[in-house]
Design an enzyme around this catalytic site. Structure first.
Site, PDB file in Angstrom:
ATOM      1  N   GLU A   1      -1.406  -8.708   4.872  1.00  0.00           N
ATOM      2  CA  GLU A   1      -1.351  -8.843   6.337  1.00  0.00           C
ATOM      3  C   GLU A   1      -2.713  -8.728   6.985  1.00  0.00           C
ATOM      4  OE1 GLU A   1      -0.817  -6.119   4.734  1.00  0.00           O
ATOM      5  OE2 GLU A   1      -1.094  -4.323   5.973  1.00  0.00           O
TER       6      GLU A   1
ATOM      7  N   HIS B   1      -3.627  -5.652   0.847  1.00  0.00           N
ATOM      8  CA  HIS B   1      -2.973  -5.907   2.130  1.00  0.00           C
ATOM      9  C   HIS B   1      -2.969  -7.385   2.512  1.00  0.00           C
ATOM     10  CE1 HIS B   1      -2.607  -1.742   3.725  1.00  0.00           C
ATOM     11  NE2 HIS B   1      -3.639  -1.509   2.941  1.00  0.00           N
TER      12      HIS B   1
ATOM     13  N   CYS C   1       0.839  -1.205   0.000  1.00  0.00           N
ATOM     14  CA  CYS C   1       0.000   0.000   0.000  1.00  0.00           C
ATOM     15  C   CYS C   1       0.872   1.253   0.000  1.00  0.00           C
ATOM     16  CB  CYS C   1      -0.963  -0.051   1.190  1.00  0.00           C
ATOM     17  SG  CYS C   1      -2.362   1.077   1.011  1.00  0.00           S
TER      18      CYS C   1
END
Ligand SMILES: Nc1ncnc2c1ncn2[C@@H]1O[C@H](COP(=O)(O)OP(=O)(O)O)[C@@H](O)[C@H]1O
Lengths: 573, 80, 230, 80
Positions: free
Chosen positions: C206, C204, C87
């Site tokens: 994560e 993302h 990002c």
């Protein structure tokens, strides 16, 4: 020649009676700086002069309540040594004037209320009311407010996990933007605002002070009229990046033992923060205003005391901790200055390059602010709607009408503009009954929701107040959470009208009843009155923000149907 | 015709962007930067051929959309 | 695997990615402050996390690209240390010229936070070996400036060299205009450098590392890195 | 001295902001808007008093930070 003419007094929003009280308290004529201080301290916004009497009737206690109303935010115990810290606050008028910045700074303000107490903010919510979708301004306001809430919350890195949105013509000229933040703090390390320790340094940290929003606090309490255009430059610009740094710096400093008391500079900035801290501690304070970090040249003591510049904090430190604190704030590239110290006098003394430019008694001003028992008339429309009075609509048509109506339509367009997953703990995203965030590093969760149905409150303030609390309670239980407590945001019209005051009083009564019945205390809240345009009030809107605890996330419930052939059950009447 | 519009924050209004840029320039080793203010620059191509009318239209665009007059000022230049 | 996460003022996914690394690799990564002028020489992986470094007020990632620590990151990348930019991290890597192109404001100008589908364009890298070529995965996005731009020539070079790691697609894997959430050229959601030692991506990974968060499609990326770099 | 910097998108780079503004102007009933391009306008106050040196410094600021030359062009004006 005195500079305090009746016009000047009126400009500061003080009535003749109130000004007499000023003269009494001061024992002399105040100077302009002092008058400005009285005006913000006694504004509806800061003093709760119309609402105090009724707010006191709300139940605020339960075994799990650590801190009820009166501090920056309410606090409840959530077990395992942790506490949930939360509050809701309005930014209605600024958001109507400048939707993006108004909403953004609303989020900033409520975040500060929560991290000021030592909590890391873990979730944001909001409750929004806009005018009719047909109104020419509505589209622009919705777009601006949503972008502003997102712009601030996303940058700060706190997920926005829920909210509610309604449309009604009564909000055409007066939208409501209520923002809520939930934070988590160690239960044994909570920071309060009461100053202590004569001689202790008073320090300033965060952004520099500019001429933002001077008179802003008075504006938030004054009825809207055509002239509000003139007050436009009082809108502040938010700086979420600085807020993020301020969160990190404050939490880092809080991990040491340097802080005695801390307070954010919200509406009425330096004035209300310093008065509140000193008043709560029963002490005096001397401020050297020329040491305040300033953004512009030529600022006056009056401006410094009244500025509403955002992203600022006031703290009392233990002696000798100034350098430690300064190092932390400088690491985060924030301004830091020792601007005064505590005294035993019970007075606030303002210095400007060594000269005294203000000297006011703290307690009479902070605690003896006017309190009104305004006449009220509670109108309860007991007659319900009967089935045979509703028009016959074929069910398919009824369904499409309902799905398409602005109050029921999907809110995806809104919450997709909010980062609702940052921090990596969002287990129920917006779109359900309540949003849920995992308590970091555990298998437990905090659920939060905001609710109110203004037309119920309009029809019957007492029942409507009850209903709002009950709906919040249901939304929490619907995800499997144990409801803990609520915060409220009481948005009403002009309290000087008995009918409006009646809506407020009735709603308080209903809320109190529901809270008692459900063992669901009020731990914080905010009041926004005078929400009227050209004499037309908004619908009464006591927005409820509620927080609950889920002990085991594996047993959480969510909205989607999970598999085919499962049984669907309807509970309740 | 072409209109060149500058939209800048009113004096006294906090400019977080300018502040951040000024910081960054400092960090990059540029000394002697006293202040930075950031605004918008918008070019509008118009079918209109009359300069006075073009200016009037763009002025209205600024008030209604391009600038937020609560916190911003604007200027309009019209080019042939 | 020795990993480090860069922390800029304004980073806000630094903790999230540290948690993901720890969950998968079992050890906490090193957190590297933006003022560090030196990056430890024994690192296997550097993560440039999401957020709003320095507020992103000028252009996303612009100021971070010039921070002291990025000089060290660039030097490490030149030596072949794996660099993952997520990002804001992707934006910083393009602004630092570790990756080509630029990330502009989303086509519809709005911040977008939702789950999207991606095709894995190449499983032949230390970042993506846990996936299969052409596999469709679901990752969350949350960005305002994810609209990937490169001029025609650069774009052709990127495609020729097989540098595209992920593209926005439909749930069935179709890569088309409707699936292109932000206007990125060629639906590009993630990009390698030529040696495939640097990866930048807008989505993302994560944020999808356990069932409570709604899925685990992000786990293979961290597993891939762990396997490749241990 | 003051430097006025204009940062604009290179021709050929799609400008989502300009396009959106153009759309919005349309929706507001402004006819005859053919194209809108949006850029940045940055004012930098400098301690430097030599115009040539000021220009050189600001030029470097643009290349290093203020503009992303992959997608943007810039111009610098120096004022007394
Ligand atoms: N302003 C908002 N911000 C974030 N989420 C919102 C907002 N408005 C509505 N939502 C989400 O959309 C869903 C439906 O909203 P709404 O119909 O207003 O609430 P309710 O379910 O209480 O009637 C809820 O999950 C809510 O969290």
């Amino acid at each position: 020649m005195s500079e305090i003419t009746p016009e000047v007094v009126a400009q500061h929003g003080l009535t003749d009676d109130e000004y007499k009280l000023v003269l009494d308290i001061m024992g002399r004529e105040p100077n302009l700086t002092e008058l400005g201080i009285f005006s913000v301290m006694w504004s509806e916004h800061c003093s709760y002069k119309s609402s105090k009497k009724w707010l006191k009737t709300l139940p605020t206690e339960a075994p799990w309540v650590i801190c009820g109303p009166g501090e920056n935010a309410g606090i409840v115990d959530i077990g395992e040594g942790l506490a949930a810290v939360f509050k809701m606050e309005s930014h209605n008028h600024p958001s109507f004037i400048e939707p993006y910045q108004g909403a953004a700074t609303g989020v900033g303000g409520i975040l500060r209320d929560v991290f000021t107490m030592g909590a890391r903010p873990v979730a944001n919510l909001n409750a929004l009311r806009f005018g009719s979708p047909d109104n020419a301004k509505t589209r622009h306001l919705v777009a601006g407010v949503v972008a502003g809430i997102g712009g601030y919350g996303n940058c700060v890195g706190v997920p926005t996990i829920g909210g509610e949105t309604n449309f009604h013509a009564s909000y055409n000229g007066n939208i409501l933007v209520n923002a809520m933040t939930v934070g988590i703090a160690p239960a044994d390390k909570i920071f309060y605002s009461a100053a202590a320790g004569i001689g202790n340094p008073v320090v300033y940290a965060g952004s520099k002070t500019g001429r933002d929003g001077i008179h802003g606090a008075t504006m938030a309490s004054a009825e809207f009229d055509e002239k509000s255009e003139e007050k436009r430059p009082t809108v502040q610009v938010g700086d979420p990046f600085t807020e993020k740094l301020l969160i990190e710096a404050c939490l880092e400093l809080m991990a040491t033992d340097a802080i005695v008391a801390i307070q954010d500079m919200g509406a009425a900035g330096l004035t209300s923060s310093s008065f509140e801290m000193a008043s709560k501690g029963g002490l005096g304070v001397e401020l050297e205003l020329d040491r305040v970090p300033m953004r512009e040249e030529g600022m006056t003591p009056y401006e410094l005391m009244l500025s509403e510049s955002q992203e600022r904090m006031l703290m009392v430190l233990k002696p000798g901790k100034e350098e430690l604190a300064q190092a932390i704030f400088h690491k985060w590239e924030l301004d830091f200055a020792v601007i005064g110290h505590l005294t035993e006098t019970g007075r606030m003394v303002l210095k400007w390059h060594g000269e005294t430019v203000g000297d006011l008694p703290i307690d009479p001003l902070a605690q003896a602010s006017p309190e009104y028992d305004r006449p009220h008339e509670i109108k309860r429309e007991t007659r319900g709607v009967r089935a045979n009075e509703t028009p016959e609509v074929p069910w398919k048509e009824a369904l499409t009408q309902l799905v398409g109506c602005p109050d029921l339509a999907s809110r995806r367009w809104i919450w997709e503009q909010y980062d609702h997953m940052v921090m990596g703990d969002t287990v129920v995203r917006p779109g359900g009954d309540a949003g849920v965030v995992r308590i970091h590093g555990t298998n437990r969760g905090l659920a939060a929701t905001t609710d109110c149905t203004p037309r119920y409150v309009q029809a019957d303030p007492v029942e409507g107040g009850k209903q709002a609390v009950a709906e919040a309670w249901r939304n929490l239980t619907a995800v499997g959470a144990r409801p803990l407590a609520i915060t409220d945001n009481m948005n009403f019209g002009n309290p000087e009208k008995p009918e409006i005051m009646g809506q407020f009083v009735g709603a308080c009564q209903g809320m109190a009843e529901a809270c008692k019945a459900l063992d669901f205390p009020v731990v914080s809240g905010n009041v926004s009155l005078y929400n009227e345009t050209a004499g037309q009030p908004i619908m009464p809107t006591p927005a409820i923000g509620a927080v609950g605890l889920i002990d085991d996330l594996d047993r959480m419930a969510t909205v989607p149907f999970k598999a085919s052939d499962e049984i669907i059950v309807v509970l309740g009447e | 015709m072409k209109a060149k519009v500058h939209v800048t924050l009113k004096p006294g209004v906090l400019d977080p962007q300018g502040k951040a840029v000024s910081h960054a320039l400092d960090a990059l080793g540029f000394t002697g930067v006293e202040d930075v203010r950031q605004g918008k620059y918008i070019e509008v191509d118009l079918a209109e051929t009359d300069p006075a009318k073009a200016r009037e239209a763009v002025d209205r665009m600024c008030r209604e959309l391009l600038a937020n007059t609560v916190i911003e000022n604007y200027t309009v230049e019209i080019e042939g | 695997m020795k990993a480090a996460v860069i922390v800029f003022p304004g980073s806000n996914c630094d903790r999230d990615v540290a948690v993901a690394l720890e969950r998968v690799a079992g050890t906490k990564p090193l957190m590297l402050w933006h003022r560090e002028t030196e990056v430890p020489s024994d690192l296997d992986l550097i993560v440039v996390p999401g957020g709003f470094s320095y507020g992103d007020y000028l252009r996303s990632g612009a100021m971070a690209a010039h921070s002291p620590v990025m000089a060290g990151v660039k030097a490490a990348a030149d030596k072949g240390v794996r660099v993952l930019g997520i990002c804001n991290g992707f934006q910083i890597l393009t602004e630092s010229h570790l990756l080509p192109g630029a990330l502009m404001r989303n086509r519809d100008l709005k911040f977008i936070c939702k789950d999207v589908h991606l095709t894995v364009e190449s499983a032949d890298s230390d970042f993506t070996r846990g996936y299969a070529d052409g596999q469709v995965v679901r990752y969350p996005v949350a960005h305002h400036d994810g609209n990937f731009f490169a001029d025609d020539e650069t774009l052709a070079a990127i495609e020729d060299a097989g540098q595209v790691a992920f593209r926005y697609c439909q749930p069935d894997g179709t890569v088309d205009a409707d699936a292109n959430i932000n206007g990125s050229r060629n639906n590009i959601a993630g990009l390698f450098n030529r040696d495939r030692t640097v990866l930048g991506l807008m989505p993302h990974p994560e944020r999808l590392i356990d069932q409570h968060l709604g899925g685990t499609d992000g786990v293979p990326m961290f597993k891939s890195l762990l396997e490749a770099l241990s």
